[in-house]
Design a protein around this motif. Structure first.
Motif, mmCIF file in Angstrom:
data_model
loop_
_atom_site.group_PDB
_atom_site.id
_atom_site.type_symbol
_atom_site.label_atom_id
_atom_site.label_comp_id
_atom_site.label_asym_id
_atom_site.label_seq_id
_atom_site.Cartn_x
_atom_site.Cartn_y
_atom_site.Cartn_z
ATOM 1 N N GLN A 1 -31.732 118.450 0.601
ATOM 2 C CA GLN A 1 -31.460 118.570 -0.830
ATOM 3 C C GLN A 1 -30.463 117.252 -1.474
ATOM 4 O OE1 GLN A 1 -29.368 122.511 -1.036
ATOM 5 N NE2 GLN A 1 -30.828 122.777 -2.638
ATOM 6 N N ILE A 2 -30.587 116.921 -2.617
ATOM 7 C CA ILE A 2 -29.995 115.458 -3.122
ATOM 8 C C ILE A 2 -29.172 116.102 -4.409
ATOM 9 C CG2 ILE A 2 -32.050 114.835 -4.627
ATOM 10 C CD1 ILE A 2 -31.117 111.979 -3.172
ATOM 11 N N GLY A 3 -28.049 115.584 -4.428
ATOM 12 C CA GLY A 3 -27.095 115.793 -5.486
ATOM 13 C C GLY A 3 -26.861 114.754 -6.497
ATOM 14 N N HIS B 1 -27.597 109.693 -1.856
ATOM 15 C CA HIS B 1 -28.906 109.167 -1.191
ATOM 16 C C HIS B 1 -29.319 110.055 -0.001
ATOM 17 C CE1 HIS B 1 -27.881 105.045 -2.606
ATOM 18 N NE2 HIS B 1 -29.123 104.736 -2.490
ATOM 19 N N LEU B 2 -30.466 110.258 0.184
ATOM 20 C CA LEU B 2 -31.048 111.047 1.359
ATOM 21 C C LEU B 2 -31.922 109.985 2.273
ATOM 22 C CD1 LEU B 2 -32.041 114.463 0.518
ATOM 23 C CD2 LEU B 2 -30.315 113.926 1.826
ATOM 24 N N TYR C 1 -31.333 118.645 -6.197
ATOM 25 C CA TYR C 1 -33.061 118.802 -6.109
ATOM 26 C C TYR C 1 -33.494 118.918 -4.638
ATOM 27 C CZ TYR C 1 -32.773 116.524 -10.786
ATOM 28 O OH TYR C 1 -32.277 116.485 -12.092
ATOM 29 N N TRP C 2 -34.474 119.677 -4.258
ATOM 30 C CA TRP C 2 -35.019 119.708 -2.899
ATOM 31 C C TRP C 2 -35.997 118.526 -2.774
ATOM 32 C CZ3 TRP C 2 -34.103 122.265 1.171
ATOM 33 C CH2 TRP C 2 -33.213 123.683 0.981
ATOM 34 N N ALA D 1 -38.245 119.060 -6.265
ATOM 35 C CA ALA D 1 -38.432 120.399 -6.566
ATOM 36 C C ALA D 1 -37.029 121.014 -7.207
ATOM 37 C CB ALA D 1 -39.162 121.211 -5.811
ATOM 38 N N ILE D 2 -37.024 121.741 -8.149
ATOM 39 C CA ILE D 2 -35.796 122.504 -8.643
ATOM 40 C C ILE D 2 -36.368 124.073 -9.156
ATOM 41 C CG2 ILE D 2 -35.724 121.332 -10.767
ATOM 42 C CD1 ILE D 2 -32.815 121.734 -10.701
#
Length: 105
Positions: free
Chosen positions: A37-39, A43-44, A26-27, A58-59
Motif C-alpha cells: 500500500q502507498i500513501g 515511495h514503494l 492505494y494498493w 487499486a482503491i
C-alpha cells in the motif's frame, strides 16, 4: 557453479500535490496480487526477478488500468500513481479502471 540473476526493481511514487484521497492509501497490485500500500507522498519499491509484469493501482472497487512493463536485470522501472481527473469528476469512482492513473516514467 550456478549462475545468479540480478534482480530488478519496480519503484512506485505517489506525489504529495493532489488533495483527492490524501488521507487514503492505494494498493499496488503486481500480476493481480496486492503487493503493498502507498500513501500520500510515499515511495514503494519491489525487488523482482527480471521479466514482464502487470501492475495496477487499486482503491476499494476501482483503480487504474493495468500497465504491462518489462524489467531487465539490475534495472529500476519507475512509475507514478495519482488520481485521474479531478474531484468534480465523481463518475470515475463508479468505473473499475478510471479512478486512478498509473504511469511509467
Amino acid at each position: 557453479m550456478g549462475e545468479t540473476t540480478s534482480l530488478g526493481l519496480i519503484s512506485v511514487y505517489r506525489p504529495a500535490a493532489v488533495w483527492r484521497d490524501r488521507a487514503r492509501r492505494y494498493w499496488i497490485e503486481i500480476n493481480g496480487v496486492r503487493s503493498g500500500q502507498i500513501g500520500h507522498d510515499e515511495h514503494l519499491e519491489f525487488p523482482v526477478q527480471p521479466g514482464v509484469y502487470d501492475l495496477r493501482a487499486a482503491i476499494d472497487w476501482t483503480g487504474s488500468p493495468v500497465v504491462r512493463l518489462s524489467v531487465a536485470p539490475g534495472q529500476t522501472v519507475r512509475l507514478t500513481v495519482e488520481p485521474a481527473g479531478n474531484s468534480f469528476q465523481f463518475w470515475q469512482s463508479f468505473t473499475k479502471q478510471g479512478y486512478l492513473k498509473l504511469i511509467a516514467n
